[in-house]
Each structure stands twice: as structure tokens, then as C-alpha cells.
Design an enzyme around this catalytic site. Structure first.
Site, short mmCIF file in Angstrom:
data_model
loop_
_atom_site.label_atom_id
_atom_site.label_comp_id
_atom_site.label_asym_id
_atom_site.label_seq_id
_atom_site.Cartn_x
_atom_site.Cartn_y
_atom_site.Cartn_z
CG ASP A 196 -17.88 0.01 -5.48
OD1 ASP A 196 -16.71 -0.37 -5.44
OD2 ASP A 196 -18.35 1.27 -5.41
CG ASP A 209 -7.03 3.68 -6.24
OD1 ASP A 209 -7.92 3.68 -5.48
OD2 ASP A 209 -5.67 3.88 -6.39
CB THR A 246 -12.76 -3.24 2.95
OG1 THR A 246 -13.31 -2.70 1.78
CG2 THR A 246 -12.15 -4.55 2.88
NE ARG A 247 -10.62 3.39 5.63
CZ ARG A 247 -10.50 4.27 5.94
NH1 ARG A 247 -10.91 5.10 7.02
NH2 ARG A 247 -9.95 5.34 5.01
CE1 TYR A 248 -10.61 3.51 0.41
CE2 TYR A 248 -12.12 4.51 -1.48
CZ TYR A 248 -10.99 4.40 -0.60
OH TYR A 248 -10.36 5.49 -0.48
CD GLU A 249 -18.22 -5.24 0.94
OE1 GLU A 249 -17.90 -5.86 -0.08
OE2 GLU A 249 -18.72 -6.17 1.92
CD GLU A 305 -2.55 1.49 0.08
OE1 GLU A 305 -3.57 0.69 -0.08
OE2 GLU A 305 -2.38 2.47 -0.67
CE LYS A 317 -12.32 12.66 -15.75
NZ LYS A 317 -11.37 13.62 -14.98
C1 LIG Z 1 -10.12 2.37 -3.20
S1 LIG Z 1 -8.80 1.75 -2.10
C2 LIG Z 1 -9.16 0.24 -1.37
C3 LIG Z 1 -8.53 -0.08 -0.16
C4 LIG Z 1 -9.01 -1.41 0.57
N1 LIG Z 1 -8.73 -2.59 -0.22
C5 LIG Z 1 -10.29 -1.06 0.74
O1 LIG Z 1 -11.21 -2.02 0.32
O2 LIG Z 1 -10.94 -0.51 1.76
C6 LIG Z 1 -7.55 1.18 -3.22
C7 LIG Z 1 -6.04 1.09 -2.71
O3 LIG Z 1 -5.11 0.76 -3.60
C8 LIG Z 1 -4.05 1.17 -3.63
N2 LIG Z 1 -3.27 1.01 -4.55
C9 LIG Z 1 -3.36 1.55 -5.81
N3 LIG Z 1 -2.25 1.27 -6.88
C10 LIG Z 1 -1.60 0.36 -5.97
C11 LIG Z 1 -0.37 -0.43 -6.45
N4 LIG Z 1 0.22 -0.22 -7.65
N5 LIG Z 1 0.23 -1.15 -5.72
C12 LIG Z 1 -0.53 -1.17 -4.23
N6 LIG Z 1 -1.48 -0.60 -4.06
C13 LIG Z 1 -2.08 0.15 -4.63
C14 LIG Z 1 -4.37 2.72 -3.36
O4 LIG Z 1 -3.20 3.57 -2.63
C15 LIG Z 1 -5.54 2.54 -2.51
O5 LIG Z 1 -5.33 2.72 -1.23
#
Ligand SMILES: C[S@@+](CC[C@H](N)C(=O)[O-])C[C@H]1O[C@@H](n2cnc3c(N)ncnc32)[C@H](O)[C@@H]1O
Length: 237
Positions: free
Chosen positions: A183, A147, A216-219, A98, A151
Site C-alpha cells: 500500500d 516492511d 491480510t491483516r496489514y492490508e 517470519e 525514510k
Molecule cells: C508489514 S508486515 C506484513 C505481514 C503480512 N505479510 C501481512 O500482509 O499482514 C511485514 C513482515 O515481514 C517480516 N519480515 C521482515 N523482514 C523479513 C525477512 N528478512 N525475512 C522474513 N520476514 C521478514 C516482518 O517481521 C513482518 O512481520
């Protein structure tokens, strides 16, 4: 310690494009303490380019001091899922990646609270870790709420692209399991399209969560905002 980009705990400077956030709001004092006191021991050596310019292979048995199965979580966010898995399955080792240092600090707080020791934390890009892991060294991988990059011109930044999936396929054991939750319907579409050609077969694709799932938080955010998730399971061929 400081949470400025000059901090010694800052993830490695980018040598490849990373479009997400590395820093958020100011860390709490307790979180700064977790980073300064705990991350040094939990962070695997030899992952970053600065640490390992030759990109020599890093053996997970050296990281963990045992040869238990290795699981990988990409983008663990606040770490709920990673710590839950580590606590539920004490016979495995789990490495989380992360780049967002606030998330790393949250994870470290949860690791302390749960008292789990089968974890390793790479505070950076999963690609840097996959570069140096041996072939077929990972038994399970998790991509939870990646993420979305909504777009169309940014879809190539998504994790479910060959740039990420081919290295993931290389490090995964034949028969290994790769789980994706999202989602975002268009992210699930791209997942269905791009993961199988990278060397996986689809095992399950459903709105029903896995038995051992923890939200998770995002869910939680997605559910509050009325976006139901999909849970897709692949097996490495
Ligand atoms: C939308 S958040 C979801 C976080 C967590 N998995 C959750 O469900 O709550 C996506 C996470 O992926 C991380 N991320 C994006 N690209 C990444 C990469 N190449 N390697 C590791 N983490 C990455 C971002 O920093 C971000 O914290």
C-alpha cells in the site's frame, strides 16, 4: 515455555542485520502451546547457521517428503495468506518465513484450525532459508505488505533490494511467479525499479487483487486508513 529471547523457540540469533521486531506483546497461553507443541515438527532442519554452519543445501523434498512444487512466503505476519494458499492448493508445499515470534504463533493457530499439512515454518529471516535452498527450487514466491521503511536512508533495508532479490532469483525456477503487494507508493516504485534487473519480467501491475487473494491483516489496516494497495506480478526469466 517462555517468549523471552532465551526461549528455545527463539529465532536464531542474528548473524546478519535484521531491523524488524522479533517479539511483541506477551503470548497467550494457547499460543505458547502452539509454539511448544507444533513448531518442532513444522520447522525445517538445517536453515539456521547454528543448525547448519557449513550452509549445506537443504532439499525441499526432504523437508516435505514429496516432490510437489514449492512456494515461499516472505514475512507471513499472522499467516492468513499462507494458510489460505496451503488450503486452496493442496498439491503444493509452502514454506513461510517470519522472524516475529508472535506472528509465528498466530500462524500455528491457523494451521491447526485449517488442518493443512503442506506447510513448513521457518521462524526466522528469509535470507537464511534462501542461502540453503537449491537453485531453481521455488515455483512461486510471495511478498505481501513488506516492511515499508519509509525514510530514504532506510530504503536499503527493504526486501526489494539486490541483497534479497538476487538470492530469491537464484532459488526461483525459470518461469516462476513472484507476487508483491503493498500500500506504499514509494515501495511499489522501488519494486518496479529493482525487481526486473534481478532477473524478472513484469506480468501485471494493478490495483485489482489476484483472483485467489485473501486480504491480510496489514492490508485491512491499509484499507481502513485509506491507502489503496497495488498488486505486482513478476515472472522469473
Ligand atoms: C508489514 S508486515 C506484513 C505481514 C503480512 N505479510 C501481512 O500482509 O499482514 C511485514 C513482515 O515481514 C517480516 N519480515 C521482515 N523482514 C523479513 C525477512 N528478512 N525475512 C522474513 N520476514 C521478514 C516482518 O517481521 C513482518 O512481520
Amino acid at each position: 515455555m517462555s517468549d523471552t529471547p532465551e526461549s528455545p523457540f527463539d529465532p536464531s540469533p542474528p548473524h546478519r542485520n535484521f531491523y524488524g521486531r522479533r517479539h511483541g506483546k506477551t503470548l497467550r497461553q494457547s499460543q505458547k502451546g502452539y509454539l511448544s507443541e507444533d513448531l518442532g515438527d513444522l520447522r525445517p532442519r538445517g536453515i539456521t547457521v547454528e543448525d547448519n554452519p557449513d550452509r549445506s543445501t537443504v532439499d525441499p523434498r526432504v523437508i516435505f517428503g514429496n516432490d510437489n512444487p514449492v512456494w515461499l512466503e516472505v514475512g507471513f505476519g499472522g499467516g492468513e495468506h499462507m494458510v489460505h494458499m496451503a488450503a486452496t492448493y493442496p498439491g503444493i508445499n509452502i514454506i513461510g518465513c517470519e522472524p516475529y515470534i508472535n506472528g509465528v504463533a498466530m500462524l500455528l493457530g491457523k494451521i491447526r484450525a485449517a488442518g493443512v499439512s503442506n506447510v513448513s515454518v521457518h521462524p526466522g529471516d528469509a535470507r537464511d532459508l534462501m542461502d540453503v535452498l537449491p537453485d531453481a527450487s521455488v515455483q512461486r514466491a510471495f511478498l505481501m505488505y513488506p516492511d515499508p521503511w519509509p525514510k530514504a536512508r532506510h530504503h536499503r533495508r527493504r526486501f526489494v533490494t539486490p541483497e534479497h532479490l538476487l538470492p530469491l532469483a537464484r532459488v526461483m525456477q525459470p518461469g516462476g511467479i513472484f507476487r508483491v503487494a503493498s500500500d506504499i507508493p514509494d515501495y511499489i516504485r522501488q519494486t518496479r525499479e529493482e525487481v526486473p534487473p534481478a532477473g524478472f519480467e513484469t506480468v501485471d501491475d494493478t490495483p485489482v487483487a489476484w483472483d485467489d487473494w485473501i486480504s491480510t491483516r496489514y492490508e485491512q489496516k491499509a484499507l481502513r486508513e485509506g491507502r489503496p494497495p497495488n498488486y505486482v506480478t513478476f515472472r522469473r526469466l
